[in-house]
Design an enzyme around this catalytic site. Sequence first.
Site, PDB file in Angstrom:
ATOM      1  N   HIS A   1      15.879   1.791 -15.704  1.00 23.91           N
ATOM      2  CA  HIS A   1      15.159   2.811 -16.464  1.00 23.91           C
ATOM      3  C   HIS A   1      15.445   4.185 -15.865  1.00 23.91           C
ATOM      4  O   HIS A   1      16.200   4.309 -14.880  1.00 23.91           O
ATOM      5  CB  HIS A   1      13.659   2.508 -16.517  1.00 23.91           C
ATOM      6  CG  HIS A   1      13.011   2.314 -15.168  1.00 23.91           C
ATOM      7  ND1 HIS A   1      12.853   3.334 -14.248  1.00 23.91           N
ATOM      8  CD2 HIS A   1      12.497   1.206 -14.574  1.00 23.91           C
ATOM      9  CE1 HIS A   1      12.262   2.889 -13.176  1.00 23.91           C
ATOM     10  NE2 HIS A   1      12.039   1.593 -13.330  1.00 23.91           N
TER      11      HIS A   1
ATOM     12  N   LYS B   1       3.409   0.791  -3.613  1.00 25.31           N
ATOM     13  CA  LYS B   1       2.636  -0.059  -4.524  1.00 25.31           C
ATOM     14  C   LYS B   1       1.231  -0.268  -3.964  1.00 25.31           C
ATOM     15  O   LYS B   1       1.046  -0.473  -2.763  1.00 25.31           O
ATOM     16  CB  LYS B   1       3.325  -1.430  -4.696  1.00 25.31           C
ATOM     17  CG  LYS B   1       4.769  -1.344  -5.167  1.00 25.31           C
ATOM     18  CD  LYS B   1       4.856  -0.790  -6.559  1.00 25.31           C
ATOM     19  CE  LYS B   1       6.281  -0.813  -7.088  1.00 25.31           C
ATOM     20  NZ  LYS B   1       7.216   0.010  -6.319  1.00 25.31           N
TER      21      LYS B   1
ATOM     22  N   THR C   1       6.434   7.255 -20.987  1.00 26.94           N
ATOM     23  CA  THR C   1       5.729   7.847 -22.115  1.00 26.94           C
ATOM     24  C   THR C   1       4.518   6.973 -22.421  1.00 26.94           C
ATOM     25  O   THR C   1       4.264   5.982 -21.722  1.00 26.94           O
ATOM     26  CB  THR C   1       6.620   7.908 -23.360  1.00 26.94           C
ATOM     27  OG1 THR C   1       6.914   6.562 -23.790  1.00 26.94           O
ATOM     28  CG2 THR C   1       7.929   8.626 -23.064  1.00 26.94           C
TER      29      THR C   1
END
Length: 427
Positions: free
Chosen positions: A48, A85, A237
């Site tokens: 990504h 994380k 998004t």
Amino acid sequence: MTATNLIEELRWRGLIHQTTDEAELGKLLQSGPQTIYIGFDPTASSLHVGHLMQVMMLRRFQRAGHRPIALVGGATGMIGDPSGKSEERNLLTAEQLQANVDGVAEQMKQFLDFNGDQGALLLNNFEWMKSYSYLEFLRDVGKNFPVGAMMGKESVRSRLESEAGLSYTEFSYMLLQAYDFVQLSREHGCKIQAGGSDQWGNITAGIDLGRRMLGQQLFGLTAPLLTTSDGRKMGKTEKGAIWLDPERTSPYEFFQYWVNVEDADVMRCIAYLTEIEREEYDELAAQTEADAGKRVAQKRLATWMTELVHGEQGLESAERATKILFGGEIEKASDAQLSQIFADVPSTEAERSVLSGEGWWIVEALQASGLTTSSSDARRAIKEGSIYLNNRRVGDMNHRLSEEDLASETVTVLRRGKRKYALIRFR
């Protein structure tokens, strides 16, 4: 590009966040072609936008004459990196992991040159970990890892202090990644590891392990994380991550993401992610400062990034779709493209049979779509010239829709005024 120029380029682009010894690293790069690696955890079958920082780092080193290694973490991916994380990841099955490894490996070929003796290497750390027994690993690697040093790493300390805590499985991740550096140094002469700033603890652990196991000086380099000016991660998004796989994020959606980057972030994105040279960068910065409303930098960023990831054909498709959204005539579109372009536009279903024979009166179609409230409202709008069929103005209020008025396989696009759209889907 020389080693000095490479360091200078990384510096002006803002891509050097930390180095273990920048002066010595510069000398190493000047001494001849070097090998650098970056690891990619296969948490999904596609890369990504967040991965592009590191992919482009490998590209920059290769353009400067060095050999990049893209390491896919088939072994480390079974555990999951705790860095950055707040809680432990769900473990993937072997089948899921292999599918992800294959998908990421295939995408890497778009960005790096794997040809020739000095071509990039694509490796999977599962290949050297699969036959390593637990006891052997403890004897060879574990004994060279001071627990105190591990506890001092920010990635470990922050998780230990969190409510979720840290499992022994994740605690072991650092050993595995550190051993990757040793393995790559031993087998491929790799002396440099790069990564995001959240990987600093893992990288320095590998450097320390290399000193203990190999007696070699290794080097680390981190880049900033790709974030917005207010600290949020870029590449996401409301719908989720912006993927490089066109099946997950279409070229149009990908293009639109970059076109809509905030003014405060666009020049940093150009510096971080593109190979646009300094002279053009400065020109774009000046144009943005003079008139940000023209979005010149955003359009250049969107064009460059879309062509890199989706090729010329993908860029053409994205630009054609963008023109459609802003009133360009619709032709050679598909149902899927129109669904992406007009994702938030209301749609109405109608029987396809109404397009046969005499066709469907435009006035009735406008009422069915909700763009007009009555037949008199529809007639008035057509007379005023504010009605468009597939972005072509309708001048005849007696027009009847036929199969020729389909913009794609099953869709007709109606518009009232500049921006009020409606779709009719014929079943």
